[in-house]
Design a protein around this motif. Structure first.
Motif, mmCIF file in Angstrom:
data_model
loop_
_atom_site.group_PDB
_atom_site.id
_atom_site.type_symbol
_atom_site.label_atom_id
_atom_site.label_comp_id
_atom_site.label_asym_id
_atom_site.label_seq_id
_atom_site.Cartn_x
_atom_site.Cartn_y
_atom_site.Cartn_z
ATOM 1 N N VAL A 126 0.803 -1.126 0.021
ATOM 2 C CA VAL A 126 0.154 -0.003 -0.302
ATOM 3 C C VAL A 126 1.041 1.203 0.059
ATOM 4 O O VAL A 126 0.475 2.298 0.305
ATOM 5 C CB VAL A 126 -0.954 0.039 1.151
ATOM 6 C CG1 VAL A 126 -2.035 -0.915 1.032
ATOM 7 C CG2 VAL A 126 -0.381 0.037 2.532
ATOM 8 N N HIS A 127 2.134 1.086 -0.060
ATOM 9 C CA HIS A 127 3.116 2.196 -0.212
ATOM 10 C C HIS A 127 2.926 3.127 0.895
ATOM 11 O O HIS A 127 2.745 4.231 0.954
ATOM 12 C CB HIS A 127 2.642 3.283 -1.403
ATOM 13 C CG HIS A 127 2.822 2.415 -2.786
ATOM 14 N ND1 HIS A 127 3.765 1.760 -3.475
ATOM 15 C CD2 HIS A 127 1.576 2.067 -3.667
ATOM 16 C CE1 HIS A 127 3.403 1.279 -4.506
ATOM 17 N NE2 HIS A 127 2.500 1.206 -4.404
ATOM 18 N N PHE A 128 3.574 2.415 1.970
ATOM 19 C CA PHE A 128 3.767 3.108 3.391
ATOM 20 C C PHE A 128 4.158 4.399 3.718
ATOM 21 O O PHE A 128 3.568 5.195 4.365
ATOM 22 C CB PHE A 128 4.460 1.949 4.303
ATOM 23 C CG PHE A 128 5.034 2.568 5.578
ATOM 24 C CD1 PHE A 128 3.843 2.274 6.833
ATOM 25 C CD2 PHE A 128 5.862 3.187 5.938
ATOM 26 C CE1 PHE A 128 4.360 2.738 8.100
ATOM 27 C CE2 PHE A 128 6.232 3.746 7.299
ATOM 28 C CZ PHE A 128 5.398 3.546 8.473
ATOM 29 N N ASP A 129 5.244 4.701 2.854
ATOM 30 C CA ASP A 129 5.554 6.173 3.039
ATOM 31 C C ASP A 129 5.013 7.086 2.642
ATOM 32 O O ASP A 129 5.140 8.361 2.865
ATOM 33 C CB ASP A 129 7.162 6.307 2.250
ATOM 34 C CG ASP A 129 8.335 5.325 2.692
ATOM 35 O OD1 ASP A 129 7.913 4.913 3.905
ATOM 36 O OD2 ASP A 129 9.065 4.966 2.025
ATOM 37 N N ASN A 130 3.754 6.834 1.782
ATOM 38 C CA ASN A 130 2.745 8.112 1.571
ATOM 39 C C ASN A 130 2.042 8.797 2.671
ATOM 40 O O ASN A 130 1.610 9.829 2.409
ATOM 41 C CB ASN A 130 1.694 7.377 0.622
ATOM 42 C CG ASN A 130 2.253 6.981 -1.066
ATOM 43 O OD1 ASN A 130 3.078 7.473 -1.239
ATOM 44 N ND2 ASN A 130 1.659 6.427 -1.634
ATOM 45 N N PHE A 131 1.932 7.916 3.634
ATOM 46 C CA PHE A 131 0.899 8.334 4.835
ATOM 47 C C PHE A 131 1.491 9.018 5.751
ATOM 48 O O PHE A 131 2.720 8.766 6.524
ATOM 49 C CB PHE A 131 0.256 7.182 5.287
ATOM 50 C CG PHE A 131 -0.368 6.414 4.043
ATOM 51 C CD1 PHE A 131 -1.156 6.740 3.277
ATOM 52 C CD2 PHE A 131 0.037 5.045 3.912
ATOM 53 C CE1 PHE A 131 -1.900 6.181 2.200
ATOM 54 C CE2 PHE A 131 -0.424 4.444 2.749
ATOM 55 C CZ PHE A 131 -1.541 5.013 1.959
ATOM 56 N N ASP A 132 0.832 10.111 6.344
ATOM 57 C CA ASP A 132 1.409 10.765 7.694
ATOM 58 C C ASP A 132 1.158 9.960 8.965
ATOM 59 O O ASP A 132 1.784 10.048 9.860
ATOM 60 C CB ASP A 132 0.538 12.183 7.632
ATOM 61 C CG ASP A 132 1.222 13.080 6.600
ATOM 62 O OD1 ASP A 132 2.265 13.391 6.665
ATOM 63 O OD2 ASP A 132 0.488 13.509 5.892
ATOM 64 N N PHE A 133 -0.212 9.463 9.060
ATOM 65 C CA PHE A 133 -0.445 8.492 10.198
ATOM 66 C C PHE A 133 -1.594 7.469 9.785
ATOM 67 O O PHE A 133 -2.311 7.489 8.567
ATOM 68 C CB PHE A 133 -0.884 9.318 11.417
ATOM 69 C CG PHE A 133 -2.141 10.015 11.167
ATOM 70 C CD1 PHE A 133 -3.390 9.434 11.185
ATOM 71 C CD2 PHE A 133 -1.914 11.209 10.709
ATOM 72 C CE1 PHE A 133 -4.303 10.276 11.479
ATOM 73 C CE2 PHE A 133 -3.320 12.115 10.570
ATOM 74 C CZ PHE A 133 -4.316 11.478 10.905
ATOM 75 N N PHE A 134 -1.638 6.369 10.395
ATOM 76 C CA PHE A 134 -2.595 5.511 10.158
ATOM 77 C C PHE A 134 -3.562 5.244 11.339
ATOM 78 O O PHE A 134 -3.432 5.454 12.359
ATOM 79 C CB PHE A 134 -2.008 3.957 10.146
ATOM 80 C CG PHE A 134 -1.013 3.769 8.912
ATOM 81 C CD1 PHE A 134 -1.360 2.934 8.047
ATOM 82 C CD2 PHE A 134 0.280 4.392 8.707
ATOM 83 C CE1 PHE A 134 -0.620 2.761 6.742
ATOM 84 C CE2 PHE A 134 1.075 4.225 7.937
ATOM 85 C CZ PHE A 134 0.650 3.195 6.792
ATOM 86 N N ILE A 135 -4.954 4.978 10.868
ATOM 87 C CA ILE A 135 -5.913 4.649 11.793
ATOM 88 C C ILE A 135 -6.273 3.420 11.522
ATOM 89 O O ILE A 135 -6.822 2.945 10.374
ATOM 90 C CB ILE A 135 -7.175 5.662 11.631
ATOM 91 C CG1 ILE A 135 -6.928 7.077 11.789
ATOM 92 C CG2 ILE A 135 -8.306 5.169 12.258
ATOM 93 C CD1 ILE A 135 -8.083 7.994 11.795
ATOM 94 N N ILE A 136 -6.230 2.387 12.432
ATOM 95 C CA ILE A 136 -6.531 1.007 12.348
ATOM 96 C C ILE A 136 -7.927 0.805 12.965
ATOM 97 O O ILE A 136 -8.191 0.959 14.155
ATOM 98 C CB ILE A 136 -5.404 0.044 13.074
ATOM 99 C CG1 ILE A 136 -4.198 0.246 12.441
ATOM 100 C CG2 ILE A 136 -5.971 -1.196 12.987
ATOM 101 C CD1 ILE A 136 -2.983 -0.336 13.245
#
Length: 394
Positions: A126-136
């Motif tokens: 999912v191209h991890f580096d694209n995101f500022d933070f994750f909501i699980i």
């Protein structure tokens, strides 16, 4: 007039009702106005061009897409909304732009552990580096794949937040039982989630309803995000969120008042729109753009009102009729220019008299004038936003 005598005089004059404005005027006249203006314009440019990427993930069926829609002020099924369903409907990472805030993107990611996205390679896929933070997101409990994902995100030193969704459904189900106590139900759910995540120590779990974002733990989640985002990204997040409570209106007001200082400094000039009876001018274009941003942030623009009306089954006329400020018909250059010709300008005129003999008087007065008017505009819009919220029965 010396700087010391200036400070005494402005305090004694009691020109402004808000002490913080006096403080900001004092700071401004002590700086090099040209440098202050250049710095402020750079700050505004950074705010205008900030990019925020929010990743929403979790197991299939947990309510990810509904949460994505809620963050964007949309209901399931609205035009442009993320697809929802009882089975996994997101088969690849989908980026959703915000309906009215450029630069804010909310990503609906496939469920962890689906046939196409195995937990082990999920972040790479999912191209991890694209995101500022994750909501699980989890709807009943956080499962093995959620925990594996959180561990990988932690290894890569990015922020993640556990959100227990569909709380409204849990409350409705429990409310049918004898001796129902909402606080006890919420405490039980929170304890169950924490027990499920013991290997993380004592992780924060946020109980949230996408149907009613103003309730439960969404304010707590925002507080955590504020601690972990840069000022520019936090500002972008707050402006992008829909107005779902008076608490959100207050947060938006606080952030707008804070950033209005940069807008006022950037607009302070002797070469802008002439103000009748004053020796200064203001760059009305900067004021106009800033107040437009505030108008959209408070959900008062036509598109936001239309979406809200459809969501709460009201007419746009029902919601617009309660807006009483000068911005009820929108923000345009004529409305902003008219602000410079109101009785409220008398306070700025008093500043000009006091500042005679102080270096950079003209730009100092322009800053004071512009800041005062921007803050007034923010107050008026906040009152309109509260009235619209009440009219929408929210």
């Amino acid at each position: 007039m010396s700087a010391a005598s200036y400070e005494t005089t402005i305090d004694e004059a009691n020109i402004y009702e808000a002490p913080e404005i006096v403080t900001e005027v004092k700071k401004y006249v002590k700086t090099n106005p040209a440098e202050s203006t250049a710095k402020a314009k750079k700050q505004l440019d950074q705010m205008d061009n900030v990019t925020l990427n929010i990743a929403i993930t979790g197991e299939s069926g947990a309510g990810k897409s509904t949460f994505v829609n809620a963050l964007r002020g949309l209901s399931d099924g609205d035009e442009g909304a993320a697809d929802t369903g009882v089975t996994e409907t997101t088969m690849k990472p989908i980026r959703y732009g915000h309906p009215s805030m450029p630069g804010v993107y909310i990503w609906d990611l496939p469920g962890v552990g689906t046939s196409n996205f195995k937990a082990k390679s999920y972040l790479k896929d999912v191209h991890f580096d694209n995101f500022d933070f994750f909501i699980i997101i989890g709807s009943i409990r956080f499962k093995e794949n959620d925990i594996k994902l959180a561990k990988e995100i932690k290894k890569m030193k990015k922020m993640f937040y556990f959100v227990r969704s569909k709380i409204d459904q849990d409350i409705q189900a429990e409310a049918r039982k004898k001796n129902f106590n909402e606080a006890q139900v919420l405490s039980k759910i929170r304890l169950s989630c924490r027990e499920n995540l013991l290997e993380f120590g004592n992780p924060k779990v946020f109980l949230i309803s996408a149907v009613d974002m103003g309730k439960y733990d969404f304010p707590r989640l925002l507080s955590c995000l504020k601690e972990n985002l840069s000022d520019y990204k936090w500002s972008a997040l707050i402006h992008s969120l829909p107005v779902f409570s008076t608490g959100m209106i207050e947060k938006k007001t606080e952030e707008l008042n804070k950033t209005s200082i940069a807008a006022a400094a950037a607009a302070a000039t002797t070469a802008g729109l002439a103000v009748p009876g004053f020796s200064v001018g203001c760059e009305i274009g900067i004021m106009h753009k800033y107040l437009q941003t505030a108008h959209v942030s408070f959900g008062l623009d036509d598109n936001s009102i239309q979406r809200l009306a459809e969501r709460v089954n009201k007419t746009e006329g029902d919601l617009k009729s309660v807006m009483k400020s000068r911005f009820a018909g929108g923000v345009n250059r004529a409305v902003v220019a008219n602000m410079l010709r109101t009785k409220g300008m008398m306070a700025a005129k008093a500043v000009e008299i006091i500042l005679i003999g102080v270096p950079a008087i003209a730009m100092g007065v322009a800053f004071a004038t512009t800041l005062q008017l921007l803050r007034q505009g923010i107050r008026e819009m906040a009152e309109d936003a509260k009235a619209v919220l009440a009219a929408a029965d929210l």
